[in-house]
Design a protein around this motif. Structure first.
Motif, PDB file in Angstrom:
ATOM      1  N   GLU A  20      24.575 -52.788-112.288  1.00 42.06           N
ATOM      2  CA  GLU A  20      24.115 -53.645-111.193  1.00 42.06           C
ATOM      3  C   GLU A  20      22.744 -53.178-110.690  1.00 42.06           C
ATOM      4  O   GLU A  20      21.842 -53.994-110.482  1.00 42.06           O
ATOM      5  N   ALA A  21      22.589 -51.879-110.494  1.00 40.87           N
ATOM      6  CA  ALA A  21      21.321 -51.332-110.010  1.00 40.87           C
ATOM      7  C   ALA A  21      20.194 -51.590-111.008  1.00 40.87           C
ATOM      8  O   ALA A  21      19.080 -51.964-110.624  1.00 40.87           O
ATOM      9  N   THR A  22      20.494 -51.408-112.289  1.00 38.91           N
ATOM     10  CA  THR A  22      19.487 -51.661-113.318  1.00 38.91           C
ATOM     11  C   THR A  22      19.114 -53.137-113.346  1.00 38.91           C
ATOM     12  O   THR A  22      17.941 -53.488-113.470  1.00 38.91           O
ATOM     13  N   GLY A  23      20.112 -53.994-113.217  1.00 41.20           N
ATOM     14  CA  GLY A  23      19.851 -55.428-113.188  1.00 41.20           C
ATOM     15  C   GLY A  23      18.982 -55.825-112.019  1.00 41.20           C
ATOM     16  O   GLY A  23      18.070 -56.652-112.162  1.00 41.20           O
ATOM     17  N   LYS A  24      19.243 -55.238-110.861  1.00 39.87           N
ATOM     18  CA  LYS A  24      18.420 -55.528-109.681  1.00 39.87           C
ATOM     19  C   LYS A  24      16.999 -55.036-109.893  1.00 39.87           C
ATOM     20  O   LYS A  24      16.033 -55.721-109.560  1.00 39.87           O
ATOM     21  N   ALA A  25      16.856 -53.836-110.440  1.00 37.00           N
ATOM     22  CA  ALA A  25      15.530 -53.235-110.627  1.00 37.00           C
ATOM     23  C   ALA A  25      14.689 -54.005-111.641  1.00 37.00           C
ATOM     24  O   ALA A  25      13.472 -54.090-111.505  1.00 37.00           O
ATOM     25  N   ALA A  33      25.166 -59.234-112.728  1.00 35.55           N
ATOM     26  CA  ALA A  33      26.484 -59.871-112.635  1.00 35.55           C
ATOM     27  C   ALA A  33      27.521 -59.109-113.461  1.00 35.55           C
ATOM     28  O   ALA A  33      28.670 -58.949-113.047  1.00 35.55           O
ATOM     29  N   GLU A  34      27.115 -58.633-114.629  1.00 34.24           N
ATOM     30  CA  GLU A  34      28.021 -57.853-115.482  1.00 34.24           C
ATOM     31  C   GLU A  34      28.439 -56.567-114.770  1.00 34.24           C
ATOM     32  O   GLU A  34      29.602 -56.165-114.824  1.00 34.24           O
ATOM     33  N   GLY A  35      27.491 -55.938-114.089  1.00 37.67           N
ATOM     34  CA  GLY A  35      27.794 -54.724-113.341  1.00 37.67           C
ATOM     35  C   GLY A  35      28.786 -54.986-112.223  1.00 37.67           C
ATOM     36  O   GLY A  35      29.727 -54.222-112.021  1.00 37.67           O
ATOM     37  N   ASP A  38      32.209 -55.460-113.770  1.00 37.31           N
ATOM     38  CA  ASP A  38      32.789 -54.178-114.181  1.00 37.31           C
ATOM     39  C   ASP A  38      33.353 -53.426-112.979  1.00 37.31           C
ATOM     40  O   ASP A  38      34.433 -52.837-113.058  1.00 37.31           O
ATOM     41  N   GLN A  39      32.623 -53.462-111.871  1.00 32.69           N
ATOM     42  CA  GLN A  39      33.094 -52.793-110.662  1.00 32.69           C
ATOM     43  C   GLN A  39      34.386 -53.421-110.159  1.00 32.69           C
ATOM     44  O   GLN A  39      35.333 -52.719-109.801  1.00 32.69           O
ATOM     45  N   ALA A  40      34.435 -54.738-110.167  1.00 29.39           N
ATOM     46  CA  ALA A  40      35.630 -55.433-109.691  1.00 29.39           C
ATOM     47  C   ALA A  40      36.826 -55.141-110.592  1.00 29.39           C
ATOM     48  O   ALA A  40      37.939 -54.915-110.109  1.00 29.39           O
ATOM     49  N   LYS A  41      36.581 -55.125-111.897  1.00 31.68           N
ATOM     50  CA  LYS A  41      37.656 -54.844-112.845  1.00 31.68           C
ATOM     51  C   LYS A  41      38.192 -53.424-112.662  1.00 31.68           C
ATOM     52  O   LYS A  41      39.401 -53.197-112.642  1.00 31.68           O
ATOM     53  N   GLY A  42      37.288 -52.472-112.488  1.00 31.50           N
ATOM     54  CA  GLY A  42      37.701 -51.087-112.264  1.00 31.50           C
ATOM     55  C   GLY A  42      38.474 -50.931-110.967  1.00 31.50           C
ATOM     56  O   GLY A  42      39.477 -50.226-110.911  1.00 31.50           O
ATOM     57  N   ALA A  43      38.019 -51.609-109.917  1.00 30.58           N
ATOM     58  CA  ALA A  43      38.702 -51.532-108.626  1.00 30.58           C
ATOM     59  C   ALA A  43      40.093 -52.152-108.697  1.00 30.58           C
ATOM     60  O   ALA A  43      41.047 -51.635-108.112  1.00 30.58           O
TER      61      ALA A  43
END
Length: 56
Positions: A20-25, A33-35, A38-43
Motif C-alpha cells: 500500500e505504501a509503495t503504491g501511494k508513493a 488496492a492490492e496492499g 492483503d491487509q484485510a485478508k490477513g486481519a
C-alpha cells in the motif's frame, strides 16, 4: 500450528502495508488496492485464529 498461522497472517498484513505504501508513493492505484486487500485478508485470518483459540 496455531502460532505458525498467526505469524503468516501477521506477515501477510505487513506485506500488505508495504504494498500500500509503495503504491501511494508511486501513484500506483492497483498496487495500493492490492496492499489494502492483503491487509484485510490477513486481519480476517487473524480473527479466525482468535475464534479458534477461544474454543480451546
Amino acid at each position: 500450528m496455531g502460532l505458525d498461522d498467526k505469524l503468516k497472517n501477521t506477515a501477510e498484513e505487513k506485506i500488505g502495508e508495504a504494498k500500500e505504501a509503495t503504491g501511494k508513493a508511486t501513484d500506483d492505484k492497483d498496487l495500493e488496492a492490492e496492499g489494502k486487500a492483503d491487509q484485510a485478508k490477513g486481519a480476517l485470518k487473524q480473527a479466525g485464529e482468535k475464534v479458534k483459540d477461544a474454543f480451546k
